[in-house]
Design an enzyme around this catalytic site. Structure first.
Site, PDB file in Angstrom:
ATOM      1  N   VAL A  16       0.866  -1.174   0.000  1.00 53.65           N
ATOM      2  CA  VAL A  16       0.000   0.000   0.000  1.00 53.65           C
ATOM      3  C   VAL A  16       0.902   1.222   0.000  1.00 53.65           C
ATOM      4  CG1 VAL A  16      -2.026  -1.069   1.083  1.00 53.65           C
ATOM      5  CG2 VAL A  16      -0.236  -0.080   2.522  1.00 53.65           C
ATOM      6  N   SER A  17       0.340   2.364  -0.366  1.00 48.66           N
ATOM      7  CA  SER A  17       1.166   3.560  -0.541  1.00 48.66           C
ATOM      8  C   SER A  17       1.477   4.314   0.747  1.00 48.66           C
ATOM      9  CB  SER A  17       0.496   4.523  -1.520  1.00 48.66           C
ATOM     10  OG  SER A  17       0.378   3.896  -2.774  1.00 48.66           O
ATOM     11  N   THR A  18       0.551   4.290   1.710  1.00 49.78           N
ATOM     12  CA  THR A  18       0.755   5.098   2.909  1.00 49.78           C
ATOM     13  C   THR A  18       0.635   4.250   4.169  1.00 49.78           C
ATOM     14  OG1 THR A  18      -1.588   5.683   3.055  1.00 49.78           O
ATOM     15  CG2 THR A  18      -0.167   7.167   1.789  1.00 49.78           C
TER      16      THR A  18
ATOM     17  N   GLN B  95      -2.830   3.029   5.512  1.00 48.73           N
ATOM     18  CA  GLN B  95      -3.606   2.055   4.748  1.00 48.73           C
ATOM     19  C   GLN B  95      -3.357   0.653   5.305  1.00 48.73           C
ATOM     20  OE1 GLN B  95      -2.075   3.320   0.847  1.00 48.73           O
ATOM     21  NE2 GLN B  95      -4.207   3.674   0.250  1.00 48.73           N
TER      22      GLN B  95
END
Length: 185
Positions: free
Chosen positions: A9-11, A14
């Protein structure tokens, strides 16, 4: 012949649970996870570990290819590396299987769309910034400082220590030290 899962996931806020469960259901005994941007493969240690470790007959499994890469160049590099090692790539939510011609073709098409989506997002971001600048509400320098640097320096000059300054201003001692950087302590 092992199945290795990769979830991303990007962050940091998340959650990886859905990807993790899908990869377990697909038969992956080993799942590597990370929270990092997919726009580049640089700095993604878990992906690098998998790519170093994976071998002949193994399969790298992701839920969707955008979890692996958002750049067609990075995606092609990963697929090329897997092929050189005799490994393949599969996705649980997309008909991608690099051991088949149709799977390879679909992978390339989805890779193009993932990169296109990233480029569109960037364009929209730049348009928003331009509009905010026109309206005079965008400084482009990040958030406003939360530490009153001058007040910290005044209090220090008056003989107060970093702990007392931090307590009085309701900030951390580290913030006090950063504000005093370059000032005789």
């Amino acid at each position: 012949m092992s199945l290795y899962g990769y979830a991303r996931v990007s962050t940091i806020d998340q959650d990886l649970t859905i990807q993790r469960e899908a990869l377990k259901a697909a038969g992956c005994a080993v799942i590597r996870e990370e929270k990092a941007s997919g726009t580049t493969t640089r700095g993604r240690a878990e992906l690098a570990t998998l790519l170093d470790f994976i071998g002949k007959g193994d399969t790298l499994v992701v839920t969707r290819i955008d979890r692996l890469a958002r750049s067609i160049g990075d995606l092609q590099d990963i697929v090329r590396m897997l092929k050189e090692k005799g490994a393949t790539l599969k996705a649980t939510e997309q008909p991608i299987d690099t051991s088949t011609a149709a799977g390879k073709a679909f992978l390339d098409m989805l890779g193009v769309f993932a990169e296109f989506e990233t480029n569109l997002r960037r364009e929209r971001q730049l348009e928003g910034i331009a509009k905010a600048k026109e309206a005079g509400v965008y400084a482009g320098k990040g958030r406003k400082p939360s530490v009153p640097v001058e007040k910290v320096r005044e209090m220090r000059a008056a003989g107060q220590g970093p702990s007392a300054i931090a307590k009085t201003l309701g900030i951390s001692r580290m913030s006090v030290h950063r504000a005093l950087q370059g000032v005789q302590a």
